[in-house]
Design a protein around this motif. Structure first.
Motif, mmCIF file in Angstrom:
data_model
loop_
_atom_site.group_PDB
_atom_site.id
_atom_site.type_symbol
_atom_site.label_atom_id
_atom_site.label_comp_id
_atom_site.label_asym_id
_atom_site.label_seq_id
_atom_site.Cartn_x
_atom_site.Cartn_y
_atom_site.Cartn_z
ATOM 1 N N ASN A 152 36.004 -25.868 112.740
ATOM 2 C CA ASN A 152 35.104 -24.836 112.248
ATOM 3 C C ASN A 152 35.452 -24.292 110.889
ATOM 4 O OD1 ASN A 152 32.880 -23.240 112.245
ATOM 5 N ND2 ASN A 152 33.495 -21.961 113.924
ATOM 6 N N SER A 153 34.976 -23.148 110.728
ATOM 7 C CA SER A 153 34.562 -22.585 109.459
ATOM 8 C C SER A 153 35.728 -22.150 108.598
ATOM 9 C CB SER A 153 33.687 -21.395 109.745
ATOM 10 O OG SER A 153 34.465 -20.385 110.313
ATOM 11 N N THR A 177 35.627 -19.306 107.167
ATOM 12 C CA THR A 177 35.689 -17.848 107.240
ATOM 13 C C THR A 177 36.991 -17.365 107.831
ATOM 14 O OG1 THR A 177 33.314 -17.774 107.580
ATOM 15 C CG2 THR A 177 34.543 -15.808 108.138
ATOM 16 N N ASN A 213 40.116 -15.306 105.917
ATOM 17 C CA ASN A 213 40.576 -13.993 106.373
ATOM 18 C C ASN A 213 42.060 -14.008 106.716
ATOM 19 O OD1 ASN A 213 38.339 -11.739 106.960
ATOM 20 N ND2 ASN A 213 37.412 -13.744 107.131
ATOM 21 N N ASN A 244 41.053 -25.728 125.616
ATOM 22 C CA ASN A 244 39.748 -25.727 124.960
ATOM 23 C C ASN A 244 39.923 -25.894 123.450
ATOM 24 O OD1 ASN A 244 37.384 -24.605 123.582
ATOM 25 N ND2 ASN A 244 36.701 -24.001 125.615
ATOM 26 N N TYR A 262 37.817 -25.793 121.090
ATOM 27 C CA TYR A 262 37.053 -24.870 120.258
ATOM 28 C C TYR A 262 37.773 -23.535 120.100
ATOM 29 C CZ TYR A 262 33.049 -22.535 118.189
ATOM 30 O OH TYR A 262 32.224 -21.858 117.317
ATOM 31 N N THR A 302 39.008 -22.731 116.494
ATOM 32 C CA THR A 302 38.124 -21.785 115.820
ATOM 33 C C THR A 302 38.694 -20.381 115.850
ATOM 34 O OG1 THR A 302 36.270 -23.087 116.632
ATOM 35 C CG2 THR A 302 35.745 -20.962 115.681
ATOM 36 N N TYR A 303 39.194 -19.971 117.017
ATOM 37 C CA TYR A 303 39.636 -18.582 117.130
ATOM 38 C C TYR A 303 41.120 -18.406 116.815
ATOM 39 C CZ TYR A 303 35.189 -18.166 119.618
ATOM 40 O OH TYR A 303 33.862 -18.206 119.962
ATOM 41 N N PHE A 321 38.970 -12.945 119.931
ATOM 42 C CA PHE A 321 37.531 -13.174 120.122
ATOM 43 C C PHE A 321 37.134 -13.427 121.561
ATOM 44 C CE2 PHE A 321 36.746 -13.007 115.685
ATOM 45 C CZ PHE A 321 37.783 -13.681 115.057
ATOM 46 N N LEU A 322 38.109 -13.414 122.464
ATOM 47 C CA LEU A 322 37.782 -13.536 123.882
ATOM 48 C C LEU A 322 37.753 -12.158 124.519
ATOM 49 C CD1 LEU A 322 37.993 -16.577 123.779
ATOM 50 C CD2 LEU A 322 39.608 -16.499 125.667
ATOM 51 N N LEU A 337 45.535 -11.540 111.396
ATOM 52 C CA LEU A 337 44.109 -11.243 111.529
ATOM 53 C C LEU A 337 43.859 -10.439 112.795
ATOM 54 C CD1 LEU A 337 41.110 -11.665 110.755
ATOM 55 C CD2 LEU A 337 41.185 -13.785 112.080
ATOM 56 N N TYR A 353 44.446 -6.832 112.326
ATOM 57 C CA TYR A 353 43.306 -6.265 111.605
ATOM 58 C C TYR A 353 42.174 -5.930 112.570
ATOM 59 C CZ TYR A 353 39.030 -6.613 108.740
ATOM 60 O OH TYR A 353 37.788 -6.413 108.170
ATOM 61 N N LEU A 354 41.871 -6.827 113.497
ATOM 62 C CA LEU A 354 40.809 -6.572 114.474
ATOM 63 C C LEU A 354 41.226 -5.433 115.417
ATOM 64 C CD1 LEU A 354 39.782 -10.230 115.416
ATOM 65 C CD2 LEU A 354 38.555 -8.665 113.931
ATOM 66 N N ARG A 379 38.430 -3.664 117.652
ATOM 67 C CA ARG A 379 37.588 -4.814 117.971
ATOM 68 C C ARG A 379 38.342 -5.805 118.847
ATOM 69 N NH1 ARG A 379 35.904 -6.346 112.027
ATOM 70 N NH2 ARG A 379 34.740 -8.032 112.958
ATOM 71 N N ILE A 419 31.192 -14.559 124.258
ATOM 72 C CA ILE A 419 32.267 -14.930 123.343
ATOM 73 C C ILE A 419 31.653 -15.612 122.124
ATOM 74 C CG2 ILE A 419 34.242 -16.505 123.115
ATOM 75 C CD1 ILE A 419 34.367 -15.841 126.350
ATOM 76 N N PRO A 420 31.972 -15.174 120.928
ATOM 77 C CA PRO A 420 33.041 -14.248 120.581
ATOM 78 C C PRO A 420 32.637 -12.792 120.790
ATOM 79 C CG PRO A 420 31.907 -14.905 118.603
ATOM 80 C CD PRO A 420 31.275 -15.678 119.735
ATOM 81 N N THR A 421 33.628 -11.923 120.943
ATOM 82 C CA THR A 421 33.366 -10.509 121.156
ATOM 83 C C THR A 421 33.050 -9.806 119.848
ATOM 84 O OG1 THR A 421 35.729 -10.149 120.984
ATOM 85 C CG2 THR A 421 34.813 -10.281 123.208
ATOM 86 N N THR A 422 33.446 -10.410 118.747
ATOM 87 C CA THR A 422 33.179 -9.814 117.451
ATOM 88 C C THR A 422 33.107 -10.944 116.431
ATOM 89 O OG1 THR A 422 33.900 -8.118 115.866
ATOM 90 C CG2 THR A 422 35.616 -9.452 116.874
ATOM 91 N N LEU A 482 33.525 -12.156 112.012
ATOM 92 C CA LEU A 482 34.176 -11.813 110.745
ATOM 93 C C LEU A 482 33.161 -11.614 109.627
ATOM 94 C CD1 LEU A 482 37.182 -14.269 110.998
ATOM 95 C CD2 LEU A 482 37.175 -11.810 111.424
ATOM 96 N N ASP A 483 32.148 -12.467 109.642
ATOM 97 C CA ASP A 483 31.067 -12.300 108.675
ATOM 98 C C ASP A 483 29.843 -13.077 109.160
ATOM 99 O OD1 ASP A 483 32.477 -14.617 106.199
ATOM 100 O OD2 ASP A 483 31.520 -14.986 108.125
ATOM 101 N N ASN A 519 27.701 -19.835 112.772
ATOM 102 C CA ASN A 519 28.359 -20.992 113.376
ATOM 103 C C ASN A 519 28.581 -20.796 114.868
ATOM 104 O OD1 ASN A 519 28.477 -22.448 111.010
ATOM 105 N ND2 ASN A 519 30.459 -21.609 110.423
ATOM 106 N N TYR A 558 26.954 -23.159 117.774
ATOM 107 C CA TYR A 558 27.839 -23.835 118.727
ATOM 108 C C TYR A 558 27.446 -23.483 120.158
ATOM 109 C CZ TYR A 558 32.000 -25.109 121.324
ATOM 110 O OH TYR A 558 32.857 -25.657 122.253
#
Lengths: 365, 691
Positions: free
Chosen positions: A6-7, A9, A13, A187, A189, A193-194, A228-229, A265, A268-269, A274, B116-119, B121-122, B128, B132
């Motif tokens: 992935n990205s 972004t 960060n 997983n 992904y 990704t996370y 992010f979970l 990161l 930061y969240l 978050r 998911i995701p819970t938040t 970044l931008d 994306n 997905y």
């Protein structure tokens, strides 16, 4: 190695935060470079019995992945303990010697069997962190220590070669060796990704097979509640990962609940509300579920020694010391005995009123 | 009948009353709007919860244990469940696969989660993640084409991301419900909320059930329903309970701060007061949870009652008085999106009073619709030679008030009275020709009258007056019988924009004193012949009710239509039983239609419709796919063509497939936007048809 899923972004960060943190760092003195980051002895679970762990955290140049343009993993702040700059082999050898000398007497007096864990919060087989000379020195030390029954080191996949593993096995053929891999989850992904691990399950399988072929044990680190979970997502991911790994036949699964480390990161969240570190209840729920689903299977060694447990930055229920201490005790008893009964809900330990709060709030964490 | 959701009635804004058919039992429905209550283990052990909610129609379950057949089939066979999973999509799919028999048969809606995701970044990250997620969802939908699903949607504060979901939603007809996650909280950007709703309503099937979940407190239920939400998940109340919050609707307070309990529910009456001082305890959670859920359900019942029999828009405005987010939403929706929302808002309603609270009411869609329609469709009577402006009255219709009776007694002294056009000034409806005083909302609004007008009210009325007066010959004199500063200001502002001559009466104390009325009489006498009228009043059109019905027909069916339908002359006969008025063609004695006093509408008969259809084949029509209508309801599959300007509760003519013959008449349930964006559902209630 395959390209990450992935990205940019998340990479941007992570890197931005990492660079800012590294800039503020002070240089380590010579004295600091000659001593490990940390070392300790405490109770631990050996493969088939209770024993003691002797853990040494070496100060090396630092994880190459964290120092790369990727910024490293989104939750890892161990780079803060590293020198960043190249470090002489002699310093690392001094670190190992210092730890051994300090604990030799205790090791001898314990009369128990030990598991020696040498971590560099990076990759043991990365030449830029630990050279062949240093590795050989460590092997020698381990070989000579009669009480040390098991030996654990960790590495990213790209630094592991069959040759290095054979060399390790040959030098320590009198010990049980485990190679710890930070798979974090089965997983791809979530991992890429996370967590931004840039590691694929298929690549892990290749290394796993090599280890099995050579006769080296595999220890898998699983991250409990990746960034992010949510809470239930963490449970789902943990259960699925463990089931897969049990079916695969790994030797040890080390479940590492998130702790919020500086300069990451994830921190930061967390500052922005978050992200909340997991509840103990969720971890125990996962373990109970796995036991229920795989009752008739042979389980690998399941361990969990969370950092920052009971604090705001680590796995915690409410913030009452008593509640969290109970949870830590339950977990420790389970790990040492490998007896799932310690996690039984009906146990008197589950009497804090935060259990109801957990049930009411879980879907929103 | 194979449908999932059916609309029963459209209400103001996007609000609607409908039902979801799901239960195995025949004719068992879940009515919407509704609140979804969470079902949890600990609640199921509470007798008060079971007793209090055993008849509740819809619950949310997220544990596999509740799928046990015995539990569903025996205890709750008349209840609908929404099943979702609060963790990963993968685990949800596994649960589905393991329980496929239950999901295929029972009264459960499967809600595809997106937790998911819970938040994020931008925006890039969010995009994306959505793409997905949708890949997995697409596979899931393809694997289970015979199951109905709800789809959870997250847009991460970027309404344009709805486009990412669009292909999936349009291609998969087994998506029946859209769950809008976290699109509405106290920190929400209201523009995002509106963009999302408008986008859904304009682009997706309007039969999709809209559900809202996330951090929603009951205070927002009315505005959510106004925006078209059918189901609201109340699970967040469990979170509030865990933080010891007590919900009173207007505000949410920590329980230990509640000194006076404003509620008499079973929880508040029993032990909640006793446990108030305990910060965290299982007992307080139990009662607090019960209270919060009861509050949500009770409030929803109130909303449903308002939707059915009261002025729902007024209710929503009232809720806005303590929340700026609701104020903003209403304001922007009214001003910026009126051109869309007018096709959702019924042209008429039948509650006793339409309340105006002030600026928040001025631009309600039904008021705007009225003003716009009046300006567009009202055309002057060609025999008008004098215009007289009056203030409004509290009593409706104005003619029934004492003041207007007195005004009219003066005007009727003159035999050429039918040549006088009375215009009544009012806030916030503007300027009303006398002929339209019996229609909605003129016939039922109420506003505070203090003599103090704000600038916006004056502006609204004066602009409308200008638009109305512009339709008349500039040489027609305009008499103003007003005294209040506000009314005078309206006229003065209009005067500045028009070349017409304005004449003000002399007012002594108030408008109805004999001296004031004398002044009015004198001015009328002096000016009534000053305009050189070239046209005489047509025969039969001097009577007040005839004049009214002609203009009401214009308002309903289009400019100048009234004179054409009733061209041969009509007489009006009161139907005593129903207090309606029969409209009878003088020449052939045929009944052309009825004026319904309650709604202020003309309901044409086939006779009247034939005439209208001959005049204008494009206005207010539905083209039916056939020659004869069976039954009393017209459904979407039977409609092959429709006018683009249809509004709920307006009347339509039904033409046959060839568009040559009128085969029926109906009252619309929905507007043209709904018809355009749906493939099934009720469209209109047929009240007359050829056999």
């Amino acid at each position: 190695m395959k390209k990450s899923v992935n990205s940019n972004t998340i990479v941007e960060n992570i890197k931005a935060i990492r660079d800012r943190t590294i800039l503020k760092r002070k240089k380590f003195t010579n004295d600091q470079l000659n001593k490990p980051v940390s070392f300790w002895i405490k109770d631990d679970r050996l493969l088939n019995e209770k024993g003691k762990e002797f853990t040494i955290i070496l100060r090396t140049k630092g994880c190459s992945w964290a120092l790369s343009d990727s910024g490293g993993c989104s939750m890892c702040g161990y780079i803060n303990d590293s020198s960043i700059e190249n470090i002489d082999d002699k310093h690392i050898i001094n670190q190992v010697n210092h730890a051994f000398q300090s604990k030799l007497e205790e090791i001898r007096n314990e009369g128990k069997n030990f598991i020696l864990k040498i971590f560099n919060s990076g990759s043991f087989f990365d030449e830029s962190e630990i050279s062949e000379e240093v590795r050989n020195h460590i092997y020698q030390k381990v070989y000579e220590s009669d009480n040390i029954e098991e030996f654990v080191i960790e590495s990213r996949l790209e630094y592991i070669s069959k040759m290095k593993l054979i060399d390790l096995k040959n030098q320590l053929n009198n010990k049980y060796i485990e190679l710890a891999i930070g798979l974090e989850t089965v997983n791809d992904y979530i991992r890429n990704t996370y967590i931004n691990k840039a590691m694929f399950y298929d690549d892990f399988l290749k290394v796993f097979r090599i280890c099995k072929e050579i006769g080296i044990g595999v220890r898998v680190y699983l991250l409990f509640k990746s960034p992010f979970l949510n809470e239930q997502g963490a449970i789902d991911d943990c259960v699925k990962s463990i089931i897969n790994l049990v079916n695969l036949g790994v030797d040890t699964i080390s479940i590492n609940p998130i702790n919020i480390q500086k300069g990451t990161l994830l921190e930061y969240l967390w500052y922005q509300n978050r992200y909340r570190p997991p509840w103990f209840y969720s971890l125990f729920k996962s373990l109970r579920k796995i036991h229920e689903l795989k009752k008739d299977s042979t389980f690998p060694r399941l361990i969990s020694n969370p950092s920052g447990a009971g604090t705001k930055r680590g796995i915690h229920n409410c913030l009452k010391r008593e509640c969290n201490q109970k949870m830590i005790n339950i977990l420790r008893n389970f790990v040492l005995s490998q007896d799932f009964n310690y996690l039984n809900k009906k146990d008197a330990y589950y009497d804090c009123d935060c259990l109801t709060r957990y049930r009411l709030q879980k879907n929103f964490h | 009948m194979n449908y999932f959701y059916e609309i029963l009635n459209k209400r103001i804004g996007y609000s609607r009353v409908g039902r979801i058919k799901l239960s195995k039992e025949p004719k068992k429905y879940v009515k919407t709007p509704n609140v979804i209550l969470p079902m949890r283990n600990f609640l199921m052990k509470d007798i008060n919860f079971l007793e209090g909610f055993e008849d509740h129609g819809i619950f949310l379950i997220s544990k596999e244990v509740f799928l046990k057949i015995g539990f569903l089939r025996d205890k709750f066979k008349n209840t609908t469940f929404i099943f979702t999973h609060t963790g990963t999509l993968q685990t949800f799919i596994e649960i589905l696969e393991n329980n496929i028999d239950i999901f295929s048969e029972d009264n459960i809606i499967l809600l595809i989660p997106f937790n998911i995701p819970t938040t994020i970044l931008d925006g890039n990250f969010a995009k994306n993640e959505i793409l997905y997620h949708l890949k997995s969802v697409k596979k899931l939908l393809e694997n289970f084409p015979n199951l109905n699903f709800g789809l959870s949607i997250k847009i991460f504060e970027h309404p344009q991301f709805l486009d990412l979901y669009s292909p999936l939603i349009k291609e998969n007809k087994n998506i029946k419900l859209l769950n809008l996650l976290d699109f509405f909280t106290t920190n929400t950007n209201f523009k995002n909320v509106l963009d999302l709703i408008i986008s859904i309503k304009q682009n997706f099937d309007n039969n999709l059930v809209l559900m809202a979940s996330g951090r929603i407190i009951p205070k927002y239920f009315p505005i959510l329903i106004y925006l078209g939400i059918d189901l609201i998940d109340s699970s967040y109340l469990l979170y509030l309970t865990s933080e010891n919050f007590y919900d009173t609707i207007e505000f949410v307070l920590p329980i230990h701060k509640v000194k006076y309990f404003p509620c008499s529910c079973v929880a508040c009456q029993s032990k909640l007061k006793n446990f108030q001082s305990l910060k965290y305890s299982d007992e307080i959670f139990e009662y607090l949870c019960l209270h919060n859920l009861i509050t949500a359900k009770t409030y929803m019942n109130k909303i449903k009652q308002y939707l059915r029999t009261e002025d729902f828009r007024a209710f929503v405005e009232k809720t806005s008085f303590d929340d700026v987010l609701i104020v903003s939403i209403l304001k922007v929706l009214d001003r910026q999106y009126f051109d869309l929302i007018k096709y959702e808002t019924p042209i008429t309603d039948s509650f006793s009073t339409v309340k105006c609270f002030g600026p928040s009411s001025y631009y309600r869609p039904d008021f705007q619709q009225f003003r716009e329609r009046l300006i567009n469709y009202f055309s002057p009577e060609t025999w008008t030679k004098l215009i007289i402006i009056f203030p409004c009255s509290a009593k409706k219709p104005y003619s029934a008030s004492k003041s207007h009776k007195k005004f009219q007694s003066i005007l009727r002294k003159f035999p050429d009275f039918p040549g006088f056009q009375e215009i009544i000034l009012t806030s916030p409806l503007g300027a009303i020709p006398r002929q339209l005083e019996n229609i909605y909302p003129v016939n039922s609004y109420d506003i505070s009258v203090t003599g103090f007008w704000d600038n916006e009210e004056i502006d609204l009325a004066s602009q409308m007056l200008v638009e109305l007066l512009k339709k008349y010959n500039t040489k027609i004199p305009i008499i103003c019988h007003v005294s209040d500063k506000g009314y005078k200001e309206i006229v003065l502002r209009a005067q500045k924009q028009l070349p017409n001559q304005f004449y003000f009466t002399e007012v002594y104390k108030n408008l109805t004193t004999s001296d004031s009325l004398k002044s009015l009489e004198n001015i009328v006498k002096n000016l009534k012949d000053s305009f050189d009228l070239k046209e005489n009043i047509p025969k039969y059109y001097s009577k007040s009710w005839v004049r009214k019905l002609v203009k009401i027909a214009d308002y309903q069916f289009g400019s100048n239509i009234g004179m054409k339908i009733f061209s041969k002359g009509i007489k009006v006969k009161k139907n005593d039983a129903r207090k309606n008025l029969d409209i009878i063609d003088i020449e052939n004695k045929k009944l052309l239609g009825k004026f319904l006093v309650k709604t202020g509408q003309i309901e044409l008969t086939l006779n009247g419709a034939e005439i209208l259809s001959a005049i204008d084949k494009e206005f207010n029509i539905l083209v039916f796919d056939g020659d004869l209508i069976k039954g009393n309801t017209l459904f979407r599959p039977g409609i092959v063509e429709f006018s683009q300007n249809l509004i709920p509760n307006n009347y339509v003519i039904i033409l046959d497939k060839s568009k040559k013959s009128v085969i029926g008449l109906a009252k619309l349930i929905v507007g043209s936007n709904y018809i355009k964006n749906s493939s099934n559902g009720r469209i209109a209630k047929v009240y007359e048809k050829i056999s």
